[in-house]
Design a protein around this motif. Structure first.
Motif, PDB file in Angstrom:
ATOM      1  N   GLY A  50     -16.687  -2.536  -1.192  1.00  0.00           N
ATOM      2  CA  GLY A  50     -16.538  -4.168  -1.439  1.00  0.00           C
ATOM      3  C   GLY A  50     -16.288  -4.723  -2.541  1.00  0.00           C
ATOM      4  O   GLY A  50     -15.840  -3.433  -3.442  1.00  0.00           O
ATOM      5  N   GLY A  51     -16.863  -5.528  -2.673  1.00  0.00           N
ATOM      6  CA  GLY A  51     -16.283  -6.505  -3.741  1.00  0.00           C
ATOM      7  C   GLY A  51     -17.289  -6.343  -4.403  1.00  0.00           C
ATOM      8  O   GLY A  51     -16.857  -6.037  -6.180  1.00  0.00           O
ATOM      9  N   GLY A  52     -18.095  -6.442  -4.188  1.00  0.00           N
ATOM     10  CA  GLY A  52     -19.006  -6.527  -5.553  1.00  0.00           C
ATOM     11  C   GLY A  52     -19.267  -8.002  -7.060  1.00  0.00           C
ATOM     12  O   GLY A  52     -18.641  -9.105  -6.208  1.00  0.00           O
ATOM     13  N   SER A  53     -19.118  -7.278  -7.516  1.00  0.00           N
ATOM     14  CA  SER A  53     -19.099  -8.186  -9.391  1.00  0.00           C
ATOM     15  C   SER A  53     -17.830  -8.773  -8.914  1.00  0.00           C
ATOM     16  O   SER A  53     -17.268  -9.019  -9.929  1.00  0.00           O
ATOM     17  N   PHE A  54     -16.859  -7.626  -8.718  1.00  0.00           N
ATOM     18  CA  PHE A  54     -15.815  -8.078  -9.030  1.00  0.00           C
ATOM     19  C   PHE A  54     -14.920  -8.792  -7.671  1.00  0.00           C
ATOM     20  O   PHE A  54     -14.319  -9.185  -8.660  1.00  0.00           O
ATOM     21  N   GLY A  55     -15.650  -8.952  -6.604  1.00  0.00           N
ATOM     22  CA  GLY A  55     -14.519  -9.643  -5.859  1.00  0.00           C
ATOM     23  C   GLY A  55     -15.387 -11.047  -5.569  1.00  0.00           C
ATOM     24  O   GLY A  55     -14.802 -12.281  -5.552  1.00  0.00           O
ATOM     25  N   HIS A  56     -16.492 -10.741  -5.929  1.00  0.00           N
ATOM     26  CA  HIS A  56     -16.906 -11.948  -4.999  1.00  0.00           C
ATOM     27  C   HIS A  56     -17.352 -13.657  -5.952  1.00  0.00           C
ATOM     28  O   HIS A  56     -17.269 -14.513  -5.618  1.00  0.00           O
ATOM     29  N   HIS A  57     -17.300 -13.535  -7.426  1.00  0.00           N
ATOM     30  CA  HIS A  57     -17.552 -14.043  -8.369  1.00  0.00           C
ATOM     31  C   HIS A  57     -15.808 -14.560  -8.184  1.00  0.00           C
ATOM     32  O   HIS A  57     -16.154 -16.293  -8.322  1.00  0.00           O
ATOM     33  N   HIS A  58     -15.000 -13.871  -8.126  1.00  0.00           N
ATOM     34  CA  HIS A  58     -13.886 -14.979  -8.126  1.00  0.00           C
ATOM     35  C   HIS A  58     -13.366 -15.354  -7.098  1.00  0.00           C
ATOM     36  O   HIS A  58     -12.942 -16.417  -6.741  1.00  0.00           O
ATOM     37  N   ALA A  59     -14.338 -14.898  -5.584  1.00  0.00           N
ATOM     38  CA  ALA A  59     -13.551 -15.855  -4.902  1.00  0.00           C
ATOM     39  C   ALA A  59     -14.359 -16.900  -4.859  1.00  0.00           C
ATOM     40  O   ALA A  59     -13.877 -18.018  -4.568  1.00  0.00           O
ATOM     41  N   VAL A 124      -2.145   4.410   6.587  1.00  0.00           N
ATOM     42  CA  VAL A 124      -4.255   4.667   6.651  1.00  0.00           C
ATOM     43  C   VAL A 124      -3.446   6.293   7.705  1.00  0.00           C
ATOM     44  O   VAL A 124      -3.757   7.558   7.076  1.00  0.00           O
ATOM     45  N   ALA A 125      -3.493   6.320   9.067  1.00  0.00           N
ATOM     46  CA  ALA A 125      -3.037   7.603   9.656  1.00  0.00           C
ATOM     47  C   ALA A 125      -2.665   8.525   8.831  1.00  0.00           C
ATOM     48  O   ALA A 125      -2.202   9.907   9.104  1.00  0.00           O
ATOM     49  N   ALA A 126      -0.850   8.026   8.655  1.00  0.00           N
ATOM     50  CA  ALA A 126      -0.156   9.390   8.198  1.00  0.00           C
ATOM     51  C   ALA A 126      -0.728   9.704   6.211  1.00  0.00           C
ATOM     52  O   ALA A 126      -0.209  11.505   6.791  1.00  0.00           O
ATOM     53  N   MET A 127      -1.419   8.493   5.669  1.00  0.00           N
ATOM     54  CA  MET A 127      -2.357   9.623   4.371  1.00  0.00           C
ATOM     55  C   MET A 127      -3.069  10.416   4.981  1.00  0.00           C
ATOM     56  O   MET A 127      -3.826  12.129   4.689  1.00  0.00           O
ATOM     57  N   LEU A 128      -4.084  10.303   5.775  1.00  0.00           N
ATOM     58  CA  LEU A 128      -5.303  11.311   6.427  1.00  0.00           C
ATOM     59  C   LEU A 128      -4.507  12.807   7.130  1.00  0.00           C
ATOM     60  O   LEU A 128      -4.913  13.695   7.415  1.00  0.00           O
ATOM     61  N   GLU A 129      -3.278  12.320   7.797  1.00  0.00           N
ATOM     62  CA  GLU A 129      -2.127  13.684   7.752  1.00  0.00           C
ATOM     63  C   GLU A 129      -1.999  14.375   7.605  1.00  0.00           C
ATOM     64  O   GLU A 129      -1.702  15.563   7.679  1.00  0.00           O
ATOM     65  N   GLU A 130      -1.387  13.753   5.786  1.00  0.00           N
ATOM     66  CA  GLU A 130      -1.084  14.361   4.909  1.00  0.00           C
ATOM     67  C   GLU A 130      -2.160  15.412   4.281  1.00  0.00           C
ATOM     68  O   GLU A 130      -1.588  15.792   3.248  1.00  0.00           O
ATOM     69  N   GLY A 131      -3.730  14.618   4.841  1.00  0.00           N
ATOM     70  CA  GLY A 131      -4.390  15.747   4.188  1.00  0.00           C
ATOM     71  C   GLY A 131      -5.114  14.863   2.717  1.00  0.00           C
ATOM     72  O   GLY A 131      -6.319  15.224   2.537  1.00  0.00           O
ATOM     73  N   PHE A 132      -4.179  13.855   3.027  1.00  0.00           N
ATOM     74  CA  PHE A 132      -5.511  12.787   2.042  1.00  0.00           C
ATOM     75  C   PHE A 132      -6.519  11.298   1.980  1.00  0.00           C
ATOM     76  O   PHE A 132      -7.069  11.789   3.234  1.00  0.00           O
ATOM     77  N   VAL A 133      -7.237  11.661   1.096  1.00  0.00           N
ATOM     78  CA  VAL A 133      -7.903  10.514   1.254  1.00  0.00           C
ATOM     79  C   VAL A 133      -8.078   8.519   1.403  1.00  0.00           C
ATOM     80  O   VAL A 133      -7.988   8.876   0.197  1.00  0.00           O
ATOM     81  N   PRO A 134      -7.495   7.910   1.892  1.00  0.00           N
ATOM     82  CA  PRO A 134      -7.397   6.524   1.786  1.00  0.00           C
ATOM     83  C   PRO A 134      -8.001   5.940   1.215  1.00  0.00           C
ATOM     84  O   PRO A 134      -9.573   6.021   1.665  1.00  0.00           O
ATOM     85  N   VAL A 135      -7.989   5.468   0.485  1.00  0.00           N
ATOM     86  CA  VAL A 135      -9.386   4.080  -0.708  1.00  0.00           C
ATOM     87  C   VAL A 135      -9.192   2.548  -0.144  1.00  0.00           C
ATOM     88  O   VAL A 135      -8.043   2.342  -1.282  1.00  0.00           O
ATOM     89  N   ALA A 136      -9.806   2.567   0.566  1.00  0.00           N
ATOM     90  CA  ALA A 136      -9.349   0.781   0.610  1.00  0.00           C
ATOM     91  C   ALA A 136     -10.339  -0.255   0.294  1.00  0.00           C
ATOM     92  O   ALA A 136     -11.400   0.321  -0.030  1.00  0.00           O
ATOM     93  N   HIS A 137     -10.049  -1.323   0.274  1.00  0.00           N
ATOM     94  CA  HIS A 137     -11.148  -2.350  -0.496  1.00  0.00           C
ATOM     95  C   HIS A 137     -10.415  -3.545  -0.072  1.00  0.00           C
ATOM     96  O   HIS A 137      -9.714  -4.322   0.583  1.00  0.00           O
ATOM     97  N   GLY A 138     -12.224  -4.013   0.646  1.00  0.00           N
ATOM     98  CA  GLY A 138     -11.435  -5.352   0.450  1.00  0.00           C
ATOM     99  C   GLY A 138     -11.068  -6.558  -0.612  1.00  0.00           C
ATOM    100  O   GLY A 138     -10.584  -6.647  -1.285  1.00  0.00           O
TER     101      GLY A 138
END
Ligand code: IPE
Length: 252
Positions: A50-59, A124-138
């Motif tokens: 999530g955003g915490g103090s990085f996203g919500h203040h700007h929003a 994201v599915a392709a990253m998983l298939e290749e053994g990566f850990v996708p890290v998405a954000h709000g």
């Protein structure tokens, strides 16, 4: 590697100091990353934060929420950039532990049309298939007729869990679970009506809603979802029983 797919959200208030602008909670981020390092050797994992103090203040400064849009490109970019910084920090912390974390930035691929989110999950599915850990954000996303609005990490979790057919979902929050009116953790929720009186609003600046919204979204999933705090993260990975388990429509 097991076929189990877990989608985990790290709440913005867990990994940042929510009332202190753009400040990472280093100790909490390290704990979360240690737990992720241990589990991702054995199973597939998607991390969303999530955003915490990085996203919500700007929003809040730019008057943007998940329903209130803005057509100010520089304001939307400021929110996106702040989220990018936090994402870099999370990805770096995971990579330092040998986790194959890769950043996933929703603004470039996702949008909302008449309130419905379209978040293609192919990369994201392709990253998983290749053994990566996708890290998405709000993030911010283009939203039909509104300019840009906020896409919460929770919405991403729900969308990716459906498209990737996740086996389990966890929301790591600052509370140990959904609390009843006496302040005790509710072990299991099967229907929203059972907990409606207990659900209040989140206290700090949060443009995407509090616990009530989370519970409703998770009840709609076909798989069980859990809400827990950092102390419950390892237990969630072990057997999925940490905090409050939200039954989901597909369970009995
Ligand atoms: C918000 O995401 C993202 C932005 C404000 C850009 P979330 O709503 O999931 O963030 P937290 O977990 O509540 O901080």
């Amino acid at each position: 590697m097991s076929e189990t797919l877990t989608v985990l959200k790290l709440g913005g208030s867990v990994i940042t100091q929510k009332d202190q602008r753009e400040t990472v909670d280093e100790a909490s981020l390290a704990r979360a990353c240690d737990a992720i390092e241990a589990v991702c050797k054995d199973e597939r994992l998607v991390v969303v934060h999530g955003g915490g103090s990085f996203g919500h203040h700007h929003a809040a400064e730019h008057g943007v929420s998940d329903t209130d849009g803005s057509t100010d490109a520089s304001g939307l970019t400021a929110i996106h950039r702040a989220m990018g910084e936090l994402n870099e920090t999370v990805v770096d912390a995971l990579q330092e532990r040998g986790v194959g974390a890769l950043p996933v930035r929703p603004l470039s691929v996702a949008h909302r049309e008449e309130g419905t989110l379209d978040l293609p999950a192919g990369s994201v599915a392709a990253m998983l298939e290749e053994g990566f850990v996708p890290v998405a954000h709000g993030d911010v996303v283009a939203d039909s007729g509104r300019g840009g609005t906020i896409l919460s990490g929770d919405d991403i979790v729900v969308s990716l869990s459906r498209s990737l057919l996740a086996d389990r979902v966890g929301l790591c929050s600052t509370v140990p679970g959904v609390l009843d009116t006496a302040g005790e953790v509710i072990d299991r929720i099967d229907a929203y009506e059972d907990v409606a009186p207990a659900l209040g609003e989140s206290e700090a600046t949060d443009v995407t809603g509090g616990m009530a919204h989370k519970v409703c979204q998770l009840l709609d999933l076909d798989v069980p979802a859990s809400i827990f705090d950092l102390d419950g993260l390892e237990r969630f990975f072990e057997d999925g029983t940490a905090g409050t388990v939200i039954a989901g429509g597909g369970s009995d």
